[in-house]
Write an enzyme that holds these catalytic residues in place. Sequence first.
Site, PDB file in Angstrom:
ATOM      1  N   SER A   2      18.208  44.033  40.426  1.00 43.99           N
ATOM      2  CA  SER A   2      19.371  43.328  40.520  1.00 43.99           C
ATOM      3  C   SER A   2      19.867  43.616  41.936  1.00 43.99           C
ATOM      4  O   SER A   2      19.255  43.110  42.501  1.00 43.99           O
ATOM      5  CB  SER A   2      20.190  43.838  39.315  1.00 43.99           C
ATOM      6  OG  SER A   2      21.809  43.486  38.742  1.00 43.99           O
ATOM      7  N   HIS A  40      17.760  38.959  32.330  1.00 46.15           N
ATOM      8  CA  HIS A  40      17.713  39.710  33.185  1.00 46.15           C
ATOM      9  C   HIS A  40      17.285  41.467  33.020  1.00 46.15           C
ATOM     10  O   HIS A  40      16.734  42.167  33.739  1.00 46.15           O
ATOM     11  CB  HIS A  40      18.858  40.551  33.344  1.00 46.15           C
ATOM     12  CG  HIS A  40      19.823  40.922  35.091  1.00 46.15           C
ATOM     13  ND1 HIS A  40      19.252  40.504  36.021  1.00 46.15           N
ATOM     14  CD2 HIS A  40      20.168  42.159  35.087  1.00 46.15           C
ATOM     15  CE1 HIS A  40      19.789  40.839  36.993  1.00 46.15           C
ATOM     16  NE2 HIS A  40      20.585  41.828  36.996  1.00 46.15           N
TER      17      HIS A  40
END
Length: 671
Positions: free
Chosen positions: A527, A639
């Site tokens: 991320s 994600h």
Amino acid sequence: MRTNVCIAAVVVYAAGVFGFSTELAAQVRYTEGVMYQSSVGVPMIAHDRQSFYAAVDAYVPGEGRTGRKIMRFDLNGDVLEGDVPTLPVNMSPDGRWSAFIGERSERIGLWLYDVDRGDYRFLTPAPVSDAFLGHTTDKNLVWSPDSRRIAYTAADEEPRPIKAEIKVISRILFKTRTSFTDNLNTHIYVFDIDGGSPRQVTEGNYDEHSLAWSPDGSKIAFVSNRSADPDDNHNNDIWTVDLSSGSITAVTQTPGTEFSPTWSPDGRYLAYRGGVRPINTKDSQAENAQIFIVPAAGGDPVSLTGQLDRRVRSYRWSASSDFVYFTASNEGATHLFRASVPGGEIEQLVDGDVRVGGYALSGDNGKVIYHVSSDTDPGELWSMNADGQNQRQLTRYQDEFKSNVVISVPEVFWFESFDGTMVQGWLMKPNPFEEGRKYPLIQTIHGGPHGAYGFSISGSNQVLAEGGYGVLYINPRGSTGYGQQFADGTINNWGGGDYQDLMAGLDYVIAQNDWIDADRLGVMGGSYGGYMTNWVITQTDRFKAAVALASVSNLISFYGNSLYQLLIETEFPGELWDNYDLLWHWSPMKHVANVVTPTLFIHGENDHDVPITQAEEMFVALKKLGVETVFVRYPGEGHGFRRAEHWQDAYARMGDWFDNYLEPGMVVRTR
């Protein structure tokens, strides 16, 4: 943005790659003994206020596995019930019922569990909108004080399946985290458990969430953004709805964000988490959240915790309404505090190099039951008096694991960065470690950017250590737990001060530890940590291998194709077109021609937090430049990966990538 590396994946990887013995032998390594590590859940006070529940996953001797049980303990930690049928989440105040929204017997909606009889009753469908409302949104349910009604959030109609491939878009946040929004609003409903149909108490082109029922049962507090275009601003306010008249009243009217309202037990105040900045984000905000209280009858909010200069996490009212208990991050730890009401005098109740997870207040008994973990303890339950006195460990499910499993214990250190700022980091030696030998080192970078490493056992780092690597992790500026000025270190400066902190910390540990081979360095992150990994390899050639997970590479395209327009507008105050040169300057893609580091990209194909196009841009550029690179795409994943086989595959590829370029088995002597 959240990092997508989790310990569950490491367990899967270890089980699939290393295999497990059937019984625990003395002094085994982490990957052999991780299955014997228990999981002790956060405590939940029972309705009698004399006991509490917790879910425990403990090793079952002879079966080669852990088994999950829900247990009830008295306040001294003695087991009252060793196998409760179901965890009593969302328990009614009288203790008779537990409610939940989920699926059972192929029916999805609001369910009621009768604690005495042990049976379930379906109440009503409760469709859920998949619209992205921010990570702090709580689409919850709450009981009325008399235990006869349930307030809950649900979509205003059943989702309509999309049959055509053509999609007509009319809103900014047309994406969810893994798909496309259904454009349904989330409203408040009330259901009487004695019968009838659900009653909708809010309506309109708004979303309501994060519900709290008033102690007298007359009102419900909630969070909503009732501006002209909720997709295009940073606003959240606290509201109440009167259940008799249906009238809705604004409790706060700020330009910023408010979250998680709760009523004081005496009904005098509403508390909430929030900030004071006019420009903020509902996601990974730089501003440290504070606890505010506001008179329920109306008035100006007052911060109880602003003086602490730390980011507040979860909070609870005391039964007397005289205190608000809360956790806050502090230099890698998470500590427990309480603030007096209304004065805001703060007492620290738990300190040390530990992380306090969930906790519960037993009400009139004056006890606090709380979960504590550290970098050598996976976590146990403790108790103390309401004032922090008489702290005592209640459970010992981790004793066998701690006695028999050899882990690499992180060494905490502080160093002076480029501008004199003191920065905290942790260093792990390979496991096992041989004096006089040099080892490769992998630097891991956390997500956020306003996340933080701390005092906890990281399964992924333990796996790396057992692979023959040293592991370095640092909380550069932007991280939480070091005050507001430190957290603001990334504003207009992604890849600036935080990158220099990371490199200064790397230089420090190399100078202080002759076992580190400076010619065999790796870097990885997910991320925002993936963004920083991409940035690092454009700024230096000192790393011989890199792994970028769910990584950002181009802040210009990221602004338009992700969920995080408001994050970019907060971190780089202003609109894209006003900040184009600045955003392009801090984009790894601008500097990609500098890269020589072999890089592995790992990404979920349905990731809308950080769209896979970000990895595509970087990968194509490296291929064109002749840099060794591989791009691994995982179908159906967002994600954070959900499928175990995908995590197992990803970790195996990461291990192979670093092994190929850093050669952990190569023997190099320090003298």
